[in-house]
Each structure stands twice: as structure tokens, then as C-alpha cells.
Motif scaffolding. Sequence first.
Motif, mmCIF file in Angstrom:
data_model
loop_
_atom_site.group_PDB
_atom_site.id
_atom_site.type_symbol
_atom_site.label_atom_id
_atom_site.label_comp_id
_atom_site.label_asym_id
_atom_site.label_seq_id
_atom_site.Cartn_x
_atom_site.Cartn_y
_atom_site.Cartn_z
ATOM 1 N N UNK A 145 0.860 -1.192 0.000
ATOM 2 C CA UNK A 145 0.000 0.000 0.000
ATOM 3 C C UNK A 145 0.886 1.227 0.000
ATOM 4 N N UNK A 146 0.273 2.378 -0.136
ATOM 5 C CA UNK A 146 1.017 3.636 -0.113
ATOM 6 C C UNK A 146 0.157 4.713 0.542
ATOM 7 N N UNK A 147 0.829 5.717 1.055
ATOM 8 C CA UNK A 147 0.144 6.876 1.623
ATOM 9 C C UNK A 147 -0.072 7.906 0.525
ATOM 10 N N UNK A 148 -1.328 8.233 0.248
ATOM 11 C CA UNK A 148 -1.630 9.156 -0.833
ATOM 12 C C UNK A 148 -1.256 10.593 -0.497
ATOM 13 N N UNK A 149 -0.911 10.859 0.758
ATOM 14 C CA UNK A 149 -0.583 12.226 1.147
ATOM 15 C C UNK A 149 0.916 12.490 1.151
ATOM 16 N N UNK A 150 1.705 11.514 1.587
ATOM 17 C CA UNK A 150 3.150 11.707 1.690
ATOM 18 C C UNK A 150 3.931 10.988 0.601
ATOM 19 N N UNK A 151 3.320 10.013 -0.070
ATOM 20 C CA UNK A 151 4.031 9.234 -1.072
ATOM 21 C C UNK A 151 4.804 8.069 -0.494
ATOM 22 N N UNK A 152 4.686 7.810 0.793
ATOM 23 C CA UNK A 152 5.380 6.681 1.408
ATOM 24 C C UNK A 152 4.788 5.367 0.920
ATOM 25 N N UNK A 153 5.639 4.359 0.833
ATOM 26 C CA UNK A 153 5.259 3.034 0.356
ATOM 27 C C UNK A 153 5.447 2.037 1.490
ATOM 28 N N UNK A 154 4.435 1.205 1.725
ATOM 29 C CA UNK A 154 4.523 0.199 2.764
ATOM 30 C C UNK A 154 4.348 -1.196 2.181
ATOM 31 N N UNK A 155 5.221 -2.120 2.572
ATOM 32 C CA UNK A 155 5.195 -3.493 2.054
ATOM 33 C C UNK A 155 5.188 -4.452 3.234
ATOM 34 N N UNK A 156 4.338 -5.455 3.144
ATOM 35 C CA UNK A 156 4.217 -6.468 4.189
ATOM 36 C C UNK A 156 5.025 -7.691 3.780
ATOM 37 N N UNK A 157 5.941 -8.123 4.657
ATOM 38 C CA UNK A 157 6.705 -9.350 4.481
ATOM 39 C C UNK A 157 6.433 -10.231 5.701
ATOM 40 N N UNK A 198 -1.658 2.992 5.183
ATOM 41 C CA UNK A 198 -0.835 4.127 5.601
ATOM 42 C C UNK A 198 -1.565 5.434 5.302
ATOM 43 N N UNK A 199 -1.471 6.380 6.223
ATOM 44 C CA UNK A 199 -1.949 7.737 5.973
ATOM 45 C C UNK A 199 -1.272 8.670 6.966
ATOM 46 N N UNK A 200 -0.493 9.599 6.436
ATOM 47 C CA UNK A 200 0.266 10.515 7.278
ATOM 48 C C UNK A 200 1.120 9.692 8.242
ATOM 49 N N UNK A 201 1.031 9.994 9.560
ATOM 50 C CA UNK A 201 1.814 9.250 10.547
ATOM 51 C C UNK A 201 0.994 8.152 11.204
ATOM 52 N N UNK A 202 -0.135 7.774 10.588
ATOM 53 C CA UNK A 202 -0.964 6.687 11.092
ATOM 54 C C UNK A 202 -0.667 5.413 10.300
ATOM 55 N N UNK A 203 -0.588 4.296 11.016
ATOM 56 C CA UNK A 203 -0.354 2.994 10.398
ATOM 57 C C UNK A 203 -1.383 2.021 10.972
ATOM 58 N N UNK A 204 -2.131 1.371 10.085
ATOM 59 C CA UNK A 204 -3.095 0.343 10.500
ATOM 60 C C UNK A 204 -2.679 -0.970 9.871
ATOM 61 N N UNK A 205 -2.687 -2.046 10.640
ATOM 62 C CA UNK A 205 -2.303 -3.351 10.117
ATOM 63 C C UNK A 205 -3.209 -4.411 10.742
ATOM 64 N N UNK A 206 -3.447 -5.447 9.988
ATOM 65 C CA UNK A 206 -4.334 -6.513 10.439
ATOM 66 C C UNK A 206 -3.611 -7.850 10.371
ATOM 67 N N UNK A 207 -3.933 -8.686 11.346
ATOM 68 C CA UNK A 207 -3.466 -10.070 11.352
ATOM 69 C C UNK A 207 -4.686 -10.959 11.133
ATOM 70 N N UNK A 208 -4.561 -12.201 11.444
ATOM 71 C CA UNK A 208 -5.684 -13.110 11.231
ATOM 72 C C UNK A 208 -6.798 -12.892 12.243
ATOM 73 N N UNK A 209 -6.484 -12.265 13.417
ATOM 74 C CA UNK A 209 -7.474 -12.146 14.473
ATOM 75 C C UNK A 209 -7.823 -10.710 14.846
ATOM 76 N N UNK A 210 -6.915 -9.785 14.669
ATOM 77 C CA UNK A 210 -7.201 -8.440 15.167
ATOM 78 C C UNK A 210 -6.537 -7.408 14.263
#
Length: 1127
Positions: A145-157, A198-210
Amino acid sequence: MVKVLRCFNFRSSALLKQTENEPACLASGRNFVFIGTHGTELEVFRSQKGAEWVKYCSFQTGAHVSQIEYNETGDFIATVEKKTNRQSEVVSVKVYLNWHIAATDDQFRTRVRVAGLGYRSTNVQTGKRLEVVDVPCEKGAEFMTSCQQTGNLGIVFSRHIKLYHLVEKTIPNSQTTFLDVILFLELQFQHSISHISLCEDFVACSSSQFVQVFQVNISNEDDDLKSLTKLTDPAKGAVSPNRTSRRISSALSSLNIQDKLSSPSANVSHVRSKVTSRELPRFSAVGERGSSTPSPALTINPKVSSCAIEDDTDFIHWTFSTGNSMTTETSQNQSETGTENTTIELKGLKNLGKELKPEPSLPEIKDLRGGNHLTTGKATLTQLMFQYLDKSDVSWIHLQLIPTYLIGKDDTLILSGSGVPLRSSRRSSLAGMSCLMSGSRAGFMFSLLPQPSLLSIYKYSSDAIQVQTNGKMLFVLVQNGLEVYTTRCLIAAVHNTEHFDYVRNACPQSDTDICMCGVQQFLGPREITLTNKHVVLFNKMDNAWNINLMEEPSTPELYQDLLRFGERYQQNAPHTYHHLLLECHMTLKSSLVGQTLSQSEVSVINDLLHESSALLGEYYASPDCMTWQLCLPYYNMSGLSLIDVVRQAVQLRQHNKQVSHYGEGLVQFLRYTLFLDEDPLDIKQGDGDLVLEVCHDCMVEKLADIILFSRLKTFSPKKALKLLKGSSKARSTIDSKSRTKERLAFVSLNLRLCEPDIAVSSLSSIDKSDLIETCIDNPQILHTSMTEFSPLSQLLRCNSPKTLISILVMLHDKGTMSMDLAIRLLQGRSGVLEIHKNTHIREYLEALVNDECRKFSFDEAVPLLCEIYLQRLKEWEPPSIRQLTPSMKFRLPSGSGHFGRRHSWLDNIPPFSGAKSITSTCKYVVPASSRRAGVQPQLLQCHKIKETCSCFLCNEDLLKLQALLCYSEASSIICDKVMASIENQQKAFYFDSLAILCLMRTNYEQSLTLVVDKHTNIAADFGASVIKDNAKQWEYLLKSLLSGIGQNNDVKKCPDRNVSVGVIKDVLREMAHQLKPEVFISVLPGNGNFFFFLPFIQHCLDTHKSNILKDKILSLGENLTQSVNSL
């Protein structure tokens, strides 16, 4: 709860026919749609102005594309590409930077480079090649995913999340720049991650349960030093440790502590004063009476210092009602819904009986801005919230952060103080941040600002394939089509940016139930993506597939659809109608936040907001509405006039015969609008009569208040009188205040009907105290726009002027009516400058200065009153007729004000010749035996004589002016003004007394000289009351008297010598009484006869010994009292 109301309609629908290969994945951004095919090609389509979609460009990818992400800020395309062979699968992430070259040049070449390595050669030719950055992946990338406001790119490994950002670099030994993708932050979890947003300095991530939502903060060492310096440097806003603020609980603030501290009775120390015989003052008994009672409005002693107490804003008062809920009331503000009590939730009891789930652990954060080593700054992570998966779901399928910004801010990308674009330039204008997390059966919408709170819960009709939202609507792709739901993201941002007092404005709450407002049937839906105005849906059935482009309706169109659908259920299902009205209003209100609109679009939406507010106001005004409190704010926002609302209510009642009364909401609106502190209503007389009729039907107890105090002025007095009489008969019980207002309304209406006799009769039936209290509480009935007295005040002025003056004084004490305004009203419209001829102004000023609590107004009132007295003295003429009253006794104003007690020696200065001369019969009155026949017995005839009358009737102004100047704290400025006014009138009968009173405060030697030269007979009394124990002034007075006798030794030439010697003896007797023996002997003349002064010396010694004995007895008595009290 989700309500199903199918009222959402797409504006248009079309198929994208220009694509040849079957799509494997979709993405969108701005006006572009990106399609990754099952081959190795990525196709881009763009919308034209005429809503037509054309193919923009296409280019080859390195492998099969499984996910596409377009970033609007960085204008790059990122893909997750999978290359599979027989032995393994290679997953890579590639970033396509200058992808627009594929639309302008058919012969472009592609160059792939590894992220972070850059170029070795200076001949890079970046403008002629498609730049592709390959992001290294040690393990397979699972989501991107990426943050549309800052241009940051986030990758899940798997258990790692890596954040990258775009950096502009320069090739060594050249001025050529290029963009690179650099890793700057890594989060390491103890569990696998499936989705990230991702959005600004907020990061949301999900696992299988929460789901976990974090806020990232990265600071430099320099930033920490600056913040530390700011805390320790008082010059930069730090709080000094020596400055403390007193705080008190709001539970105590309700006790009016400050009023008690500042009340006179709370701080008066009861100490017995020691008054010796030397200090006994001598005052004239003329005009004396008991002390006056100060105005009841004056309860604060200005001499007592008050204690300022700061209220505790954190205090919460808990009240337990008879029901099952516990309510709170904040110390300052009421709840937003307009009610006094709101339910609170206690953390310890909220989850009682529920399964407790552990809080997920925080990930380890690594700051990699300097590479694989520690940097000078500090990166921290704050967990804002977490949410476990619903039991009905298997896993999370969607996670999205939805920001809302205030419009008009710069959209350019800037770097934060830490050198990382963790926050965009628009971060300061962030109005709201929402987080959507969804499983296949249910979704949750949370607001993260200012504190995390649940907005909505979505329950889908069947298993969801995909979920997307643009903030305005939520689109859910299910097995048989597309479901459309309303959202509360934007309305939550509205509540964060606007204040709603629920009087002038209001807004539906952000936790209002959402509804499924649209369903579109499709065969084999697979995937959706959202552009600015379109929903792009890919569906496939067997071997046939389509890409559907559906245009969303505009805000006015959606509003009309919702309203038309709601009007169907207005009569049969009012709750559904009400819910759709709320949806209409929130749709309009939300459209003004987070997007740029033209002036014409804003004007249209504002007009629709007025219409929506009017409809909501009409609903809340209905008789059976339980939430009638919201009628007032929505009617106020509608822009409807009072008469429009009243006509609407009357028409509704006539149309629906089942409605027998008006609603409480309408009553609240009428009360607020009619009694608003604004200009009178500009309506016709017929409309005013209609308003009165409605008020008579719905709030008969307020009819008198409306006639007297409201903004409604244009109505028929006959109609109002008829309604008032009817209301008086209809009411079985009435309190004294309401009865007083009702009678005042009768007085006002009869005055308008030119019936003064009936008005006077009604006025005389009102209790005086109730009349004064009503006028003080409602001062607007006394004047017309503060320019002149109202007819009621004029009638009161003619029949009971003292009552009117008392009311004006009390209004001055309350700060409601200033002295200048009261004088202007008493002068009348003509504004005659000769205010000394206005008896009511003089009486008002006398009452005003007759209380020390009004000392703040003495500087203005006393000079004006002195000027009035002096002007009346200058223009005084003998009376032609005297008014005979039951008690012809003169009373000077007495109390604690500026009218002091007259000195006794003033009774012996012309025109007076003793106290009895003041109380004698007026010389101008004709004796009873000589009066003409036919003259009314209450009037006395007068005739002209050559003598000067000394009675109190002829010298009232002089006596009052003398009392003003006898005030112990009379200022020298007032004395100078009086002296300047009479300096050219030395032959006037009032000159000597006024001159002595003024000079004794400004130049006592001149005052003594004037006493010795003209009025030696008052020398002893003058000294006793003015000089007292001042030895120098006694010595000056004695020398002046002795020198006068020395110049007239011949008895034949000075026949009054014996009188002068008697005056000297009286002076010596007073000196012996006032001075101590050693002081008395020191001021006696050295060449005097010892035997002449010996009796006075003996009298001084006797007085001194008696005073010592008296003081000793008083001291022993006080000691004895203290001893008894201590037992």
C-alpha cells in the motif's frame, strides 16, 4: 443497526470496451484506471470531460501483476509481480516512476535498477526511458500500500512491515537528479500481518485475528534539545514554578463563594470604637431623619477585596437518577444534544460479563534512515486502538485509513523536521481520520480523532468479496452484486471542526445509524476500484467478462433521491422519513468538507441545506415528536422567518384534523425567537395577530410576556386585549408575578387604545413592590429603543414619579441602565439643555448619590447635581403659590452617600438666623385671614415682600448643596467648580456659606479669614466641627480674633467689643475641650493676661483627666469581656 433503504442511483453506467486482455487486478487514482492483465501488460485508461473513457497508455511489466497501487502524490505506479516456474515462485515489488512516457513515446526503453543503488554513469537519459525501481524482497511480499498524502510506500513481508519513501538524489560529479526509493522504517511483529494501510503518521495493520492502529513519531536529537530548552526557559512560554493557580471544585463554585467573600457582613470586624469627648462632632439638626435603606441591588462593598477563584474544568458532577442509568453533568458545557445529562461508561463495568481479550503486543520499531545502524533521532510507536475479529468472520479482508482535510491548504509534498515525509503539508489541516476494518460478514468504522471511537457497524447481506470506501459511501462487493452503504467519516470530521450549540446550529451525531441505500445486481462480480467520480467493477461469468464504469450521483442529485424516497414514508413510517432527512442533511453537510467546490456549487448546497434544515425543523415541531428540542436549531439554520414557520404550523394543523395541539418544538422556537435580544420583528399587523393566536393556543401563560416584552410589536391592540381577557378567564390559578405582568399588559394595551383612565386604574391595582421587580427584570418595557420613555413609563412618571425614579436607580445599580441613558430618557425627545428645571432629573441624581455603594458614580453625578442646585439658586424667584401637603416637614437626604450632615454653624449664616428660622413659616404665604375666596384649600396664596425668607421651602436647594459639600470625602475638584461658579456673586445670600465650605477644603486660612471678618459669632462652632485638634489652625483663628479686638480698643468706636470678647471666650473654651493641656498652653498668646486664661487652662486639665479615666474604664471593661468569653 443497518437500515435497508434502496434510494441510491448511479448517474450513468457504461462498459470499458477498449481492453482486450482479461484483467487480473484493478487500481485507480485521479481520473485513471489501471488494469493488470493476465499477461505481462499494464493498461491505463483515462476519463475525458464528456464522461468518455479512452485508453491512455500501456507498457510491459516484468512478470504477472497480482496487485497495483497508484500514488497520486508521488505520481508513481507500484506493483507486486509474481514470476512462477516449475521449481519456485519469485515475488518482487517494482515502482514505475515516469510511466507517462508510455503515452508520449512509442519507442521508449525500460531501465530497471535496484532501490538504493542509484547510477554509476552520468549518462542516464532519464527523460527517454521508463524508470523502474526494483525494491529488494528477501521474502515474498504479501501486501503493498502507499500513503496518498506523503508518497510513502509500505510493504508487508510476513511478520515485517517496511516503509519506503521517495528521495531525490544527485549523480556524483554532475547536476543530474533522479528519484530513488529508500527504506527508512521497519516494524517487526510477533505475528503475521495480512493487510496494511498508511496515511500521514498513522499505520493500521491486520493479522488473522485483530487489527492494530498506530501513530508513528520520529524526532531528531536537535528537536529533543529544542523541546527541552522550551520547557526550561521561562522566556519561551514555560510555566514558572513560583506562579501557582488556585483551583476549586465546581461543587463549591455553586455556593457563590465569591459573593460571600465580597459581602459587607462577611468581612466587618466588630471592634468597639473609642470616642472621646474631644471627637464628638457638632451637626445641625435641621432636616435630620433616620438612616435610609440602600438599594436592594447593592450587596457588594467596594472597599472589600474579592478573592478570584478559578473553576476546575476537570470536575464532573455525578447524579444518579431513579432509573437504571447513571448520568453526568460537566462543570461548564452541556451535552451536544441539548440535554443536561449524558450517560457515561465506566471501564471497569463496561466489559463485565464479556470475554476479556488481551491487548496485542507492540511491534519492535527500527529507524533505518541512516542505513543499517542507529540514527541520531528517536522513533516511537503509540497504539491508538485494536479490534478483534467478529465471531461470524474468518479473517479480515479490507483495511483502510480515510483522512479528511480542510480545503484551501497547500498539497505539495514537504519533509518533516526529522527529514522524513512522515507528515504532509496538509497535516495541520487534518480535520478527521477514520479507519475502516472489514471481514467478510461485518465491517467496523472508527474515528481516530480526537480519540478513537466507534462510528458504525456494517452487517452485510452475504459474504463480501471486497470492500471499498471513498469517505462518502461504502461499496461492498458480494456474490450477486454491489451494495452501497452510507458512512459517517465526513460527518465525524464536521464535528471535529465545527462547534454546535444546538441553539443556533445543530448537526446529526456521527454515530447515527447507517443504512444500505443501494443495491446493484451483477453476475459474477470479482473486483471493484474507486476513482474520483466512478465505481469501476470487474465481473466475469464463465468466459465472458466486463469492466463496468458507473458514475456516482452528485451531491444535489443524491439529496433529491434520498428526499423523494423519504417522502413516500412521511405519513406511514415517520421514523424512516426522519432517518432519510438526517441522511440528506449529513450528505449536504459532508460535501462542504474535504473537497474543493466552485462558488456556484457551494451556493446550491447552502440553499439545499436551508431546505433540509426547514424539513427537519418541521419534523421536530410535530406534536408527537419526542426529540422536539432539536426543532429550534434546525429552524434557525433554515433561514425561515417567524411568520413562515407559524403559517406552516397553522396549515399543517388545518390539513391534519387529527392534530389538536401544537408541538413542544414549535413552542420552544416561538419563545426563543420572540424574546431574542434583537430589533423588533418586521411583520404586518395581520401576521402579528396570527402569531398572537398561535401563542394563545400553545402557551397561554406567556401571552402577557409576549405583549409586553417580546419583539412582536405590530398587532391589533383590540385583538390582543380580547385574547388576554380570554386567557385570564381560562387560567384557574395564577401567581403574583404573572398577575402583575397581566395587569401591565392591560395597561399597555389600553394606552395604545387611547384609554388613559382605564390604564391608570389598572396601574393603581398593581402592588408597588411587584411592579418594581417586574420592571427591573424587564427594563425594555420602560423605553423605546433607548431613545425615549415608553407610554407605560410616561404614565408611571405622571402618576407615581417616585416609583419610576426608584426603578431607574435600581437599574443603575444592576448595571442595566447607565446614568447618562436615564438622564437622556428623563429629558425626553426634545433634549432641553436646562436640566435644572427638570425635577425628576434632580430627584434621580439625589437618589443616586445618596448611597456610598454607588461611590463609583459620584465623580459624574455630584458635579452635575451641584450645577443644578447652583443654577436653581441663581434663578430663584419668590413663589406665587404654595402646595399644601399633609406634613409640611423638610427632610434632607440622609444615609451613607454624598449628602453629609450639615454643620451646626451653617444655621447662623444668612439667610438663616438659627435653627428655628429654617423651620419657621414661609414669609411669602398670605395669612389665613387674608386669603381670597374660591382658592382650593390644598393651595396657599403667596405675596411679594422685600425681606429674605429663611424657611426651608425657599432654601431647599441651598440646604441640599450645603449637605453635599459637608460630605467627609468631598473632593477639592467639586469645591473648585462650585467656587468658580459663585466667585462673581459675592452679594448673593448663599455666597458666604458656600464659600466657607469650599475654602475650608482648598485654603483653610481664607476660610478662617472669612469667618473672622464676617461671621465671628460662629467661630467657636466652626473650630469645633472643622478645626478639631489642629493646633496651628486654632492658633491662627485665635490670633485673628485678638488682632481684631486690638484694632478696636475704644468701646465707643466698637460697640460690639463685648460680643467679640464673648466669642473669644467661646473659642478658648472649645480649644480647651479639643486640645491637650501642653498643646493648649503653647498656642496661647505670650502677652496675654494670665488671670483671663487661667479658667480655661483649668478646664483643659479637667477635660484631659476625665478622658484618661474614661479610656481606662473602657479598657478594663473590654479585658473583662474577653476573659468571660474565654471561659
